[in-house]
Design an enzyme around this catalytic site. Sequence first.
Site, PDB file in Angstrom:
ATOM      1  N   GLU A   8      -2.194   5.191   2.728  1.00  0.00           N
ATOM      2  CA  GLU A   8      -2.110   3.772   2.387  1.00  0.00           C
ATOM      3  C   GLU A   8      -3.456   3.142   2.045  1.00  0.00           C
ATOM      4  OE1 GLU A   8      -0.501   5.173   4.939  1.00  0.00           O
ATOM      5  OE2 GLU A   8       1.630   4.804   4.542  1.00  0.00           O
ATOM      6  N   HIS A  41       6.317   5.678  12.316  1.00  0.00           N
ATOM      7  CA  HIS A  41       6.568   6.519  11.143  1.00  0.00           C
ATOM      8  C   HIS A  41       5.324   7.037  10.447  1.00  0.00           C
ATOM      9  CE1 HIS A  41       5.228   3.581   8.151  1.00  0.00           C
ATOM     10  NE2 HIS A  41       5.695   2.669   8.975  1.00  0.00           N
ATOM     11  N   ARG A  93       2.347   8.689   8.583  1.00  0.00           N
ATOM     12  CA  ARG A  93       2.106  10.095   8.207  1.00  0.00           C
ATOM     13  C   ARG A  93       1.012  10.750   9.051  1.00  0.00           C
ATOM     14  NH1 ARG A  93       4.915   9.660   3.664  1.00  0.00           N
ATOM     15  NH2 ARG A  93       5.348  11.549   2.500  1.00  0.00           N
ATOM     16  N   GLU A 108      -0.274  -9.174  -0.779  1.00  0.00           N
ATOM     17  CA  GLU A 108      -0.856  -8.587   0.441  1.00  0.00           C
ATOM     18  C   GLU A 108      -2.098  -7.762   0.069  1.00  0.00           C
ATOM     19  OE1 GLU A 108       0.744  -5.505   3.462  1.00  0.00           O
ATOM     20  OE2 GLU A 108       1.686  -7.367   4.091  1.00  0.00           O
ATOM     21  N   HIS A 156      13.100   5.849  12.503  1.00  0.00           N
ATOM     22  CA  HIS A 156      12.875   5.923  11.050  1.00  0.00           C
ATOM     23  C   HIS A 156      13.554   7.186  10.501  1.00  0.00           C
ATOM     24  CE1 HIS A 156      10.632   6.283   7.272  1.00  0.00           C
ATOM     25  NE2 HIS A 156      10.128   5.077   7.467  1.00  0.00           N
ATOM     26  N   ASP A 194       0.790  -1.241   0.000  1.00  0.00           N
ATOM     27  CA  ASP A 194       0.000   0.000   0.000  1.00  0.00           C
ATOM     28  C   ASP A 194       0.818   1.284   0.000  1.00  0.00           C
ATOM     29  OD1 ASP A 194       1.081   0.037   2.530  1.00  0.00           O
ATOM     30  OD2 ASP A 194      -0.735  -0.685   3.513  1.00  0.00           O
TER      31      ASP A 194
HETATM   32  C1  UD1 Z   1       6.761   5.041   3.422  1.00  0.00           C
HETATM   33  C2  UD1 Z   1       5.356   4.642   2.941  1.00  0.00           C
HETATM   34  C3  UD1 Z   1       4.597   3.936   4.048  1.00  0.00           C
HETATM   35  C4  UD1 Z   1       5.403   2.794   4.617  1.00  0.00           C
HETATM   36  C5  UD1 Z   1       6.776   3.308   5.065  1.00  0.00           C
HETATM   37  C6  UD1 Z   1       7.633   2.171   5.550  1.00  0.00           C
HETATM   38  C7  UD1 Z   1       4.149   6.063   1.369  1.00  0.00           C
HETATM   39  C8  UD1 Z   1       3.385   7.313   1.170  1.00  0.00           C
HETATM   40  N1  UD1 Z   1       4.612   5.853   2.595  1.00  0.00           N
HETATM   41  O1  UD1 Z   1       6.608   6.048   4.425  1.00  0.00           O
HETATM   42  O2  UD1 Z   1       3.368   3.431   3.511  1.00  0.00           O
HETATM   43  O3  UD1 Z   1       4.712   2.250   5.712  1.00  0.00           O
HETATM   44  O4  UD1 Z   1       7.426   3.915   3.945  1.00  0.00           O
HETATM   45  O5  UD1 Z   1       8.743   2.641   6.273  1.00  0.00           O
HETATM   46  O6  UD1 Z   1       4.362   5.316   0.451  1.00  0.00           O
HETATM   47  N2  UD1 Z   1      14.183   8.539   4.224  1.00  0.00           N
HETATM   48  C9  UD1 Z   1      15.551   8.449   4.147  1.00  0.00           C
HETATM   49  N3  UD1 Z   1      16.109   7.235   3.857  1.00  0.00           N
HETATM   50  C10 UD1 Z   1      15.386   6.125   3.670  1.00  0.00           C
HETATM   51  C11 UD1 Z   1      13.986   6.204   3.804  1.00  0.00           C
HETATM   52  C12 UD1 Z   1      13.397   7.423   4.052  1.00  0.00           C
HETATM   53  O7  UD1 Z   1      16.261   9.438   4.313  1.00  0.00           O
HETATM   54  O8  UD1 Z   1      15.956   5.035   3.428  1.00  0.00           O
HETATM   55  C13 UD1 Z   1      13.567   9.858   4.484  1.00  0.00           C
HETATM   56  C14 UD1 Z   1      13.661  10.797   3.253  1.00  0.00           C
HETATM   57  O9  UD1 Z   1      13.836  12.108   3.686  1.00  0.00           O
HETATM   58  C15 UD1 Z   1      12.271  10.617   2.604  1.00  0.00           C
HETATM   59  C16 UD1 Z   1      11.413  10.513   3.851  1.00  0.00           C
HETATM   60  O10 UD1 Z   1      12.165   9.713   4.751  1.00  0.00           O
HETATM   61  O11 UD1 Z   1      11.906  11.691   1.766  1.00  0.00           O
HETATM   62  C17 UD1 Z   1      10.033   9.958   3.656  1.00  0.00           C
HETATM   63  O12 UD1 Z   1      10.033   8.734   2.926  1.00  0.00           O
HETATM   64  P1  UD1 Z   1       8.636   8.238   2.280  1.00  0.00           P
HETATM   65  O13 UD1 Z   1       8.855   6.915   1.622  1.00  0.00           O
HETATM   66  O14 UD1 Z   1       8.017   9.306   1.460  1.00  0.00           O
HETATM   67  O15 UD1 Z   1       7.689   8.079   3.544  1.00  0.00           O
HETATM   68  P2  UD1 Z   1       7.762   7.094   4.768  1.00  0.00           P
HETATM   69  O16 UD1 Z   1       7.258   7.809   5.955  1.00  0.00           O
HETATM   70  O17 UD1 Z   1       9.081   6.446   4.804  1.00  0.00           O
HETATM   71  N1  UDP Z   2      12.252  -3.230  10.433  1.00  0.00           N
HETATM   72  C1  UDP Z   2      13.624  -3.289  10.205  1.00  0.00           C
HETATM   73  N2  UDP Z   2      14.438  -2.423  10.898  1.00  0.00           N
HETATM   74  C2  UDP Z   2      13.963  -1.505  11.770  1.00  0.00           C
HETATM   75  C3  UDP Z   2      12.561  -1.437  11.975  1.00  0.00           C
HETATM   76  C4  UDP Z   2      11.734  -2.301  11.286  1.00  0.00           C
HETATM   77  O1  UDP Z   2      14.100  -4.119   9.432  1.00  0.00           O
HETATM   78  O2  UDP Z   2      14.765  -0.769  12.367  1.00  0.00           O
HETATM   79  C5  UDP Z   2      11.369  -4.130   9.674  1.00  0.00           C
HETATM   80  C6  UDP Z   2      10.323  -4.877  10.464  1.00  0.00           C
HETATM   81  O3  UDP Z   2      10.818  -6.127  10.909  1.00  0.00           O
HETATM   82  C7  UDP Z   2       9.185  -5.042   9.450  1.00  0.00           C
HETATM   83  C8  UDP Z   2       9.329  -3.823   8.558  1.00  0.00           C
HETATM   84  O4  UDP Z   2      10.635  -3.317   8.783  1.00  0.00           O
HETATM   85  O5  UDP Z   2       9.365  -6.191   8.651  1.00  0.00           O
HETATM   86  C9  UDP Z   2       8.299  -2.788   8.893  1.00  0.00           C
HETATM   87  O6  UDP Z   2       8.605  -1.603   8.235  1.00  0.00           O
HETATM   88  P1  UDP Z   2       7.900  -0.236   8.577  1.00  0.00           P
HETATM   89  O7  UDP Z   2       7.417  -0.244   9.974  1.00  0.00           O
HETATM   90  O8  UDP Z   2       8.836   0.844   8.156  1.00  0.00           O
HETATM   91  O9  UDP Z   2       6.687  -0.199   7.529  1.00  0.00           O
HETATM   92  P2  UDP Z   2       5.184  -0.748   7.590  1.00  0.00           P
HETATM   93  O10 UDP Z   2       5.218  -2.208   7.834  1.00  0.00           O
HETATM   94  O11 UDP Z   2       4.454   0.033   8.618  1.00  0.00           O
HETATM   95  O12 UDP Z   2       4.667  -0.420   6.218  1.00  0.00           O
END
Ligand code: UD1
Ligand code: UDP
Length: 379
Positions: free
Chosen positions: A134, A216, A218, A120, A249, A98
């Site tokens: 999502e 994390h 939103r 999923e 995160h 999602d």
């Molecule tokens: C995203 C997904 C969310 C998912 C989550 C898992 C969307 C809208 N959101 O949220 O559904 O649950 O990932 O973690 O698709 N960033 C880094 N390095 C990384 C990852 C993120 O620096 O490896 C920072 C960057 O500034 C980036 C920001 O996080 O712009 C947000 O990342 P984004 O994927 O847009 O949103 P998440 O909150 O990570």
């Molecule tokens: N996870 C990880 N390292 C971390 C925190 C979480 O590998 O420091 C793994 C966790 O085991 C799970 C996945 O990341 O499999 C969950 O990711 P996240 O919570 O970012 O996203 P969501 O599942 O909410 O989309």
Amino acid sequence: MKKKVLVVFGTRPEAIKMAPLVKEFRKYPEKFDTRVCVTAQHREMLDQVLEFFEIEPDFDLDLMQPNQNLYTLTAEIITGLKPLLESINPDYVFVHGDTTTTMATSIAAFYSGAQICHVEAGLRTFNMKSPFPEEMNRCVTGVLSAIHFSPTENARENLEKENKKASDILVTGNTVIDALGYSVAKVTAAGFAHPEIEQIRHLVKPGIKTLLVTGHRRENHGEGFLNICRALKTIARDHEDSAIIYPVHLNPNVQRPVYELLDGIANIHLIAPLSYPAFVWLMEKSYLIITDSGGVQEEAPSLGKPVLVMRNTTERPEAVSAGTVKLVGTDPEIIVKETRRLIKEEGYYNEMSGRHNPYGDGRACERIVTFIQNHTYEG
Ligand code: UD1
Ligand code: UDP
């Protein structure tokens, strides 16, 4: 003729849950031409997963920008995928869950004429604003998908209520259980050394209860995270026999409040996101988990760890019904009260910590690949 399969993902959780599927498809090179494209919606957190599962993507759109926004990300995924879809012309495009990558890839793949396979599929809160965005992402993906691989019966029922054809839905279990199995086998194999586990081992102390935190979402940015931090501060102060370990995160909207409010407190350890095996190791060592994550809600019950979910809704009702997961929202009083109960009331803790696994038997990927093998492509 070989079936052309393109697997697309972009974030940490998608990578964890799609990695075992890529490996399963690649067991049959005579039947499938399997390619992997990462949008790199995440960068470092995605690369951690690719490295552990030893997957080198065939294509990397490398899209992540600091503090990116949904409009640009969506547009760039669609336009970034266009030349790739046109050149390889896949029969099947696999997306997961999602995220923005999931939804935007589905739109691009639909334009290309490929059959979209949603892994999923069928999770719903029936509330478009929670989780945001999502719920919208998975509904749009569901509309565009030809085949829906649902983790549970409940998810299948959601799809049938939306008039999806029963023959287009397969209940497989969640691929996260396949990933967990791979991780445990690799980490426990002779000779496997994990430097990250060695680095965090000292944080888990005998006689001290480890409370593992992640967050994390939103919809929790802003006031939600401030409340979560207030609650964690109170918990740390009230329970000196506990330690909070919080891999934060990388989203700046999370990093900012968490480091501003919680850095420097003796029994709160803020650390960088952990690679998957180190995180699984830490879940195993934890007393309880406080999170707003989706994936963690699925993994923790099979490790016998109670989970307090800092959200008002969940698309994963199975573990809530089983009693191992409890929704607590982001009200600090409720988070503090529920955590205190689990720390102080042994009977209550034992009720919640029974091992329970409603999410699969670790053979989800095998079922998906067999289904595609026998499927007649209708492009
Ligand atoms: C995203 C997904 C969310 C998912 C989550 C898992 C969307 C809208 N959101 O949220 O559904 O649950 O990932 O973690 O698709 N960033 C880094 N390095 C990384 C990852 C993120 O620096 O490896 C920072 C960057 O500034 C980036 C920001 O996080 O712009 C947000 O990342 P984004 O994927 O847009 O949103 P998440 O909150 O990570
Ligand atoms: N996870 C990880 N390292 C971390 C925190 C979480 O590998 O420091 C793994 C966790 O085991 C799970 C996945 O990341 O499999 C969950 O990711 P996240 O919570 O970012 O996203 P969501 O599942 O909410 O989309």
